[in-house]
Design an enzyme around this catalytic site. Sequence first.
Site, PDB file in Angstrom:
ATOM      1  N   LEU A  75       5.335  24.536 -14.798  1.00  0.00           N
ATOM      2  CA  LEU A  75       4.890  23.673 -13.812  1.00  0.00           C
ATOM      3  C   LEU A  75       5.892  22.877 -13.613  1.00  0.00           C
ATOM      4  O   LEU A  75       6.775  22.363 -14.416  1.00  0.00           O
ATOM      5  CB  LEU A  75       3.619  22.618 -14.497  1.00  0.00           C
ATOM      6  CG  LEU A  75       3.339  21.533 -13.581  1.00  0.00           C
ATOM      7  CD1 LEU A  75       2.418  21.986 -12.396  1.00  0.00           C
ATOM      8  CD2 LEU A  75       2.567  20.457 -14.447  1.00  0.00           C
ATOM      9  N   HIS A  91      -0.882  -0.472 -15.458  1.00  0.00           N
ATOM     10  CA  HIS A  91       0.293   0.729 -15.019  1.00  0.00           C
ATOM     11  C   HIS A  91       0.262   1.267 -16.510  1.00  0.00           C
ATOM     12  O   HIS A  91       0.515   2.345 -16.440  1.00  0.00           O
ATOM     13  CB  HIS A  91       1.537  -0.192 -15.042  1.00  0.00           C
ATOM     14  CG  HIS A  91       1.576  -0.732 -13.688  1.00  0.00           C
ATOM     15  ND1 HIS A  91       1.123  -0.237 -12.432  1.00  0.00           N
ATOM     16  CD2 HIS A  91       2.147  -1.956 -13.100  1.00  0.00           C
ATOM     17  CE1 HIS A  91       1.320  -1.160 -11.306  1.00  0.00           C
ATOM     18  NE2 HIS A  91       1.628  -1.962 -11.904  1.00  0.00           N
ATOM     19  N   ASP A 150      -2.944   5.416  -7.236  1.00  0.00           N
ATOM     20  CA  ASP A 150      -3.032   3.975  -6.980  1.00  0.00           C
ATOM     21  C   ASP A 150      -4.221   3.154  -7.675  1.00  0.00           C
ATOM     22  O   ASP A 150      -5.278   4.190  -7.833  1.00  0.00           O
ATOM     23  CB  ASP A 150      -3.462   3.751  -5.510  1.00  0.00           C
ATOM     24  CG  ASP A 150      -3.116   2.395  -4.790  1.00  0.00           C
ATOM     25  OD1 ASP A 150      -2.381   1.397  -5.523  1.00  0.00           O
ATOM     26  OD2 ASP A 150      -3.695   2.130  -3.665  1.00  0.00           O
TER      27      ASP A 150
HETATM   28  C1  IPE Z   1       1.510   3.456  -3.063  1.00  0.00           C
HETATM   29  O1  IPE Z   1       0.592   2.667  -3.465  1.00  0.00           O
HETATM   30  C2  IPE Z   1       2.497   3.658  -3.909  1.00  0.00           C
HETATM   31  C3  IPE Z   1       2.561   4.131  -5.167  1.00  0.00           C
HETATM   32  C4  IPE Z   1       1.167   4.580  -5.671  1.00  0.00           C
HETATM   33  C5  IPE Z   1       3.722   4.620  -6.134  1.00  0.00           C
HETATM   34  P1  IPE Z   1       0.853   0.923  -3.052  1.00  0.00           P
HETATM   35  O2  IPE Z   1      -0.343   0.507  -3.754  1.00  0.00           O
HETATM   36  O3  IPE Z   1       2.272   0.341  -3.136  1.00  0.00           O
HETATM   37  O4  IPE Z   1       0.423   1.235  -1.538  1.00  0.00           O
HETATM   38  P2  IPE Z   1      -0.118   0.098  -0.458  1.00  0.00           P
HETATM   39  O5  IPE Z   1       0.712  -1.153  -0.506  1.00  0.00           O
HETATM   40  O6  IPE Z   1      -1.760  -0.404  -0.678  1.00  0.00           O
HETATM   41  O7  IPE Z   1      -0.055   0.733   0.843  1.00  0.00           O
HETATM   42  C1  IPE Z   2      -0.379   1.826  -8.334  1.00  0.00           C
HETATM   43  O1  IPE Z   2      -1.032   0.876  -8.587  1.00  0.00           O
HETATM   44  C2  IPE Z   2       0.831   1.830  -9.138  1.00  0.00           C
HETATM   45  C3  IPE Z   2       2.268   1.705  -8.463  1.00  0.00           C
HETATM   46  C4  IPE Z   2       2.362   1.092  -6.884  1.00  0.00           C
HETATM   47  C5  IPE Z   2       3.474   1.323  -8.985  1.00  0.00           C
HETATM   48  P1  IPE Z   2      -1.278  -0.488  -7.774  1.00  0.00           P
HETATM   49  O2  IPE Z   2      -0.259  -1.362  -8.729  1.00  0.00           O
HETATM   50  O3  IPE Z   2      -0.649  -0.425  -6.407  1.00  0.00           O
HETATM   51  O4  IPE Z   2      -2.408  -1.007  -8.062  1.00  0.00           O
HETATM   52  P2  IPE Z   2      -3.638  -1.685  -7.094  1.00  0.00           P
HETATM   53  O5  IPE Z   2      -3.467  -1.169  -5.794  1.00  0.00           O
HETATM   54  O6  IPE Z   2      -3.004  -3.135  -7.012  1.00  0.00           O
HETATM   55  O7  IPE Z   2      -4.894  -1.926  -7.679  1.00  0.00           O
HETATM   56 MG    MG Z   3      -1.870  -0.220  -4.798  1.00  0.00          MG
END
Ligand code: IPE
Ligand code: IPE
Ligand code: MG
Length: 246
Positions: free
Chosen positions: A129, A35, A18
């Site tokens: 792995l 990303h 995240d």
């Molecule tokens: C969780 O992250 C999902 C992934 C990292 C793929 P999110 O960014 O979607 O989670 P929330 O919305 O903060 O709970």
């Molecule tokens: C996690 O990073 C990746 C996915 C959920 C696909 P985020 O896109 O949730 O990044 P933040 O949380 O908005 O910084």
């Molecule tokens: Mg996020």
Amino acid sequence: MTSADSARIPRHIAIVMDGNGRWAKLRHRPRTFGHNAGRKAVRTVVEGCLREGVKVLTLFAFSSENWQRPQDEVGALMELFVRALDKEVDELHGNGVRIRFVGDLGTFENGLRQRMTAAMSRTAGNDALHLNIAVSYGGRWDIVQAARKAAEAVARGEIRAEEIDEQLLGHWMCLADLPPLDLFIRTGGECRVSNFLLWQLAYAELHFTDTLWPDFNQDSLKSAIEDYARRERRFGKTGEQVARKA
Ligand code: IPE
Ligand code: IPE
Ligand code: MG
């Protein structure tokens, strides 16, 4: 490595990757830039796990709930998955990595699904792995699909409803054939599970870090593993019982 040392290396690590969006925002760039930058961190943890002797790495790449994001972000993520699959599978295969996608794969369009299936079959014989990539995955979805399989087995007369216990239901959950989850890592500062491996998390050690996913490096992985090594896993027993066994 002594057996005491190897016991301190988690066999199975799962990561909620995240913070990509915030990483990009700090740089005044679109979320997709974050990303893309996250791909390097994926390579870094895969290399780190191979080096440290971690047997299973499960990465949360796209949740059941992430379909609700703006369409252009979802589209960009799908393109990124396709590009990553086309570019990375050769090297992963060369390094003996077995790739598995877990989640509701039926929700993806054909081209992407075929690439996923091809990567899984191509690497199926590898064992250095096990890399599981959770896509369109939700912990609740996982429990529901296991419950459905149990109900189908009852309907076919293969088992009786009274025979369904934790072990039997657990056998239908994703990743049931792999070592249990030891260490859960979440980057990006949020202290929540966000519908990741709900069933499998029962006795995992949790490690939260403020590091945003694209900045996650070998040192971050090392500190998470060191944090894990300091924990006493009691599984409901007393500290004395655990110490006696060691
Ligand atoms: C969780 O992250 C999902 C992934 C990292 C793929 P999110 O960014 O979607 O989670 P929330 O919305 O903060 O709970
Ligand atoms: C996690 O990073 C990746 C996915 C959920 C696909 P985020 O896109 O949730 O990044 P933040 O949380 O908005 O910084
Ligand atoms: Mg996020």
